[in-house]
Each structure stands twice: as structure tokens, then as C-alpha cells.
Scaffold this motif. Structure first.
Motif, PDB file in Angstrom:
ATOM      1  N   SER A 180       2.546  10.116   1.503  1.00 33.20           N
ATOM      2  CA  SER A 180       2.110   8.830   0.970  1.00 33.20           C
ATOM      3  C   SER A 180       2.917   7.709   1.607  1.00 33.20           C
ATOM      4  O   SER A 180       4.027   7.925   2.107  1.00 33.20           O
ATOM      5  N   ARG A 181       2.369   6.508   1.583  1.00 35.20           N
ATOM      6  CA  ARG A 181       3.115   5.363   2.122  1.00 35.20           C
ATOM      7  C   ARG A 181       4.443   5.204   1.389  1.00 35.20           C
ATOM      8  O   ARG A 181       5.473   4.901   2.001  1.00 35.20           O
ATOM      9  N   ALA A 182       4.411   5.378   0.077  1.00 38.74           N
ATOM     10  CA  ALA A 182       5.622   5.184  -0.727  1.00 38.74           C
ATOM     11  C   ALA A 182       6.723   6.162  -0.302  1.00 38.74           C
ATOM     12  O   ALA A 182       7.887   5.777  -0.140  1.00 38.74           O
ATOM     13  N   ALA A 226      10.255   5.291   1.606  1.00 43.54           N
ATOM     14  CA  ALA A 226      11.549   5.679   1.026  1.00 43.54           C
ATOM     15  C   ALA A 226      12.339   6.531   2.011  1.00 43.54           C
ATOM     16  O   ALA A 226      13.570   6.429   2.101  1.00 43.54           O
ATOM     17  N   GLN A 227      11.626   7.382   2.758  1.00 43.25           N
ATOM     18  CA  GLN A 227      12.277   8.221   3.759  1.00 43.25           C
ATOM     19  C   GLN A 227      12.938   7.364   4.836  1.00 43.25           C
ATOM     20  O   GLN A 227      14.115   7.535   5.176  1.00 43.25           O
ATOM     21  N   GLU A 228      12.197   6.409   5.377  1.00 45.53           N
ATOM     22  CA  GLU A 228      12.761   5.575   6.439  1.00 45.53           C
ATOM     23  C   GLU A 228      13.809   4.612   5.900  1.00 45.53           C
ATOM     24  O   GLU A 228      14.691   4.153   6.655  1.00 45.53           O
ATOM     25  N   ALA A 229      13.733   4.305   4.607  1.00 41.40           N
ATOM     26  CA  ALA A 229      14.740   3.424   4.003  1.00 41.40           C
ATOM     27  C   ALA A 229      16.141   4.020   4.132  1.00 41.40           C
ATOM     28  O   ALA A 229      17.131   3.287   4.221  1.00 41.40           O
ATOM     29  N   ILE A 248       2.707  -5.479  19.663  1.00 44.68           N
ATOM     30  CA  ILE A 248       2.484  -6.376  18.537  1.00 44.68           C
ATOM     31  C   ILE A 248       1.249  -5.954  17.747  1.00 44.68           C
ATOM     32  O   ILE A 248       1.268  -5.893  16.503  1.00 44.68           O
ATOM     33  N   ASP A 249       0.183  -5.633  18.457  1.00 43.13           N
ATOM     34  CA  ASP A 249      -1.055  -5.211  17.788  1.00 43.13           C
ATOM     35  C   ASP A 249      -0.812  -3.963  16.942  1.00 43.13           C
ATOM     36  O   ASP A 249      -1.306  -3.851  15.813  1.00 43.13           O
ATOM     37  N   ASP A 250      -0.055  -3.005  17.496  1.00 46.51           N
ATOM     38  CA  ASP A 250       0.233  -1.773  16.753  1.00 46.51           C
ATOM     39  C   ASP A 250       1.044  -2.063  15.495  1.00 46.51           C
ATOM     40  O   ASP A 250       0.777  -1.506  14.423  1.00 46.51           O
ATOM     41  N   LEU A 251       2.045  -2.908  15.626  1.00 45.28           N
ATOM     42  CA  LEU A 251       2.887  -3.231  14.474  1.00 45.28           C
ATOM     43  C   LEU A 251       2.091  -3.907  13.365  1.00 45.28           C
ATOM     44  O   LEU A 251       2.282  -3.628  12.178  1.00 45.28           O
ATOM     45  N   LEU A 252       1.187  -4.778  13.756  1.00 46.38           N
ATOM     46  CA  LEU A 252       0.452  -5.558  12.765  1.00 46.38           C
ATOM     47  C   LEU A 252      -0.639  -4.743  12.070  1.00 46.38           C
ATOM     48  O   LEU A 252      -1.140  -5.173  11.020  1.00 46.38           O
ATOM     49  N   THR A 253      -0.991  -3.602  12.621  1.00 50.07           N
ATOM     50  CA  THR A 253      -2.039  -2.794  11.994  1.00 50.07           C
ATOM     51  C   THR A 253      -1.492  -1.863  10.909  1.00 50.07           C
ATOM     52  O   THR A 253      -2.259  -1.305  10.131  1.00 50.07           O
ATOM     53  N   ILE A 254      -0.188  -1.692  10.845  1.00 47.15           N
ATOM     54  CA  ILE A 254       0.402  -0.808   9.832  1.00 47.15           C
ATOM     55  C   ILE A 254       0.292  -1.470   8.460  1.00 47.15           C
ATOM     56  O   ILE A 254       0.705  -2.615   8.275  1.00 47.15           O
ATOM     57  N   GLU A 255      -0.274  -0.738   7.512  1.00 44.16           N
ATOM     58  CA  GLU A 255      -0.505  -1.281   6.184  1.00 44.16           C
ATOM     59  C   GLU A 255       0.604  -0.871   5.217  1.00 44.16           C
ATOM     60  O   GLU A 255       1.297   0.123   5.423  1.00 44.16           O
TER      61      GLU A 255
END
Length: 235
Positions: free
Chosen positions: A24-26, A30-33, A120-127
Motif C-alpha cells: 500500500s502507499r501508506a 512508512a518504509q521509505e520514511a 520531472i514527469d516521472d516524479l510528478l506522476t507519483i500519487e
């Protein structure tokens, strides 16, 4: 004291990834945090080392931007420690906002390479999760300080902000005007510098206090208590 903190930070075991509990995104946030907390703590410790080297070489006034960065990273560390998933996602959105300025720059006629445009395009597509927007107010440094009781560090951050940007305060370090007479200019600041070793130690301890939450068996707990006693009630 700060040198001791750096040494203990280097001796500490590296924090481990969280136990796998899905995609999940959450969870991924938390993992990358965990990695972000390590990165921010490392930035605080290395910046403190740089500040003290500058101080020793007579550049105390010019160390202000680094000191400001240390205080800001410490306050962010306490936020992401308490709300890892939401804080990570909120910080990611803030980064996306900054990155989008490059797109605006391109529209204004600044040329960007194809590789940069694609990145930039790749970064901006991450939700991110909509629910994580509830903590976006904590992107504000003052709000973080108030929520986590870091008022002393916030006041120190404000002072260093005045002298880090192009303000009257940053210029005033290099000249003096007495009464209505002419000004006197100085190559280096004649002002009595702040106690940079103590300020670095205060920031270092506050950073390691948050980072210690990631370490097995409270690796730094005894050290934190010792440093707190030596720093005194102010910090």
C-alpha cells in the motif's frame, strides 16, 4: 560534546527496513520514511561538523545557513518520527511542487534536457494518499515546532534565517554606523559569535533523540540522558 555525538551515531547499527506488510502507499511511505530519517540525521551530524570547522577557521558568521539547516532538519525529524507515512507523503508533495517550478522555467524559455524533463514527469506522476493531506500544515516549520515542543530550536532557526538570507541582519555583520557618523566596513564580522559548539550539540542531541526510535534496544538512550544533563535546562 558534538564530536561524541557524531562518534556514537557512526557506531550505532543501521536501522532496518520495516517488516513486509504489503504494498500500500501508506506502508511504502512508512518504509521509505526510515531511510529519510537516517538521511536527515546524517545531514544534521555532517552539517554540524562543517559548522565547527568553519568556526575554527574564523567563519562563524558564514556558518549561519548550515546551522539553520540543522535546526530545520531536527524539527522535521520529530515530525516524521511521529507520523512516518503521512509526513513522508506530505513532504513528497512539497517536493513535487518545487520540481514543478522547473516545468514553469521551461515554459519561460529556459532549456531543460530531455533527461531532466523525463525525470520531472516521472516524479510528478507519483500519487499520494488523500488522507495524508491532513498533516500538510506541518510543512510549516512553526507548526512543527509548536506541535512537538521545539520552541527553543524554532527561535534559533528564526535567528539563523534572518542571517542566512539577503536581509539587513546578514549585511550588518560587516559594517558599523555610530551616531550620525560615516560607516565602518569590516572584512570579517567583529561581532561576538554565538556558542556554535553548544548549538551544534543541542541540535545533534535533538536529532539523535528522534533517530534513536529506529535503533534496537534504544541504543543511544543512556547517551541522550548524559548529553541532556551536560547541556543543561535550556536545551
Amino acid at each position: 560534546m558534538f564530536a561524541e555525538m557524531v562518534a556514537r551515531f557512526r557506531e550505532a547499527p543501521m536501522p532496518s527496513p520495516l517488516p513486509n506488510s504489503g504494498s500500500s502507499r501508506a506502508f511504502l511511505a512508512a518504509q521509505e520514511a526510515v531511510a529519510v530519517m537516517y538521511g536527515w540525521t546524517n545531514r544534521v551530524m555532517r552539517s554540524g561538523q562543517a559548522v565547527l570547522r568553519m568556526d575554527a577557521d574564523g567563519f562563524a558568521a558564514e556558518a549561519s545557513p548550515l546551522l539553520r539547516s540543522m535546526f530545520e532538519h531536527v524539527m522535521a525529524l520529530h515530525w516524521i518520527k511521529e507520523q512516518p507515512s503521512d509526513a513522508f507523503q506530505s513532504t513528497w508533495r512539497a517536493w513535487q511542487k518545487e520540481v514543478s517550478k522547473f516545468q514553469e522555467a521551461e515554459a519561460a524559455g529556459w532549456e531543460l534536457t530531455d533527461e531532466v524533463v523525463a525525470l520531472i514527469d516521472d516524479l510528478l506522476t507519483i500519487e499520494t494518499d488523500e488522507s495524508s493531506r491532513r498533516v500538510d500544515n506541518l510543512l510549516n516549520t512553526r507548526h512543527r515546532a509548536e506541535k512537538y515542543g521545539l520552541g527553543i530550536l524554532y527561535r534559533s532557526w528564526l535567528i539563523e534565517t534572518w542571517t542566512s538570507h539577503a536581509t539587513f541582519a546578514s549585511a550588518k555583520a560587516y559594517y558599523e554606523v555610530k551616531d550620525e557618523g560615516p560607516f565602518t566596513l569590516f572584512e570579517s564580522s567583529p561581532l561576538l559569535p554565538p556558542d556554535l559548539p553548544i548549538l551544534c550539540a543541542a541540535a545533534g542531541r535533538a536529532a539523535l533523540e528522534a533517530y534513536n526510535e529506529l535503533l534496537p534496544d534504544g541504543f543511544l538512550t543512556d547517551d541522550l540522558e548524559s548529553w541532556k544533563s551536560r547541556l543543561g535546562p535550556t536545551f
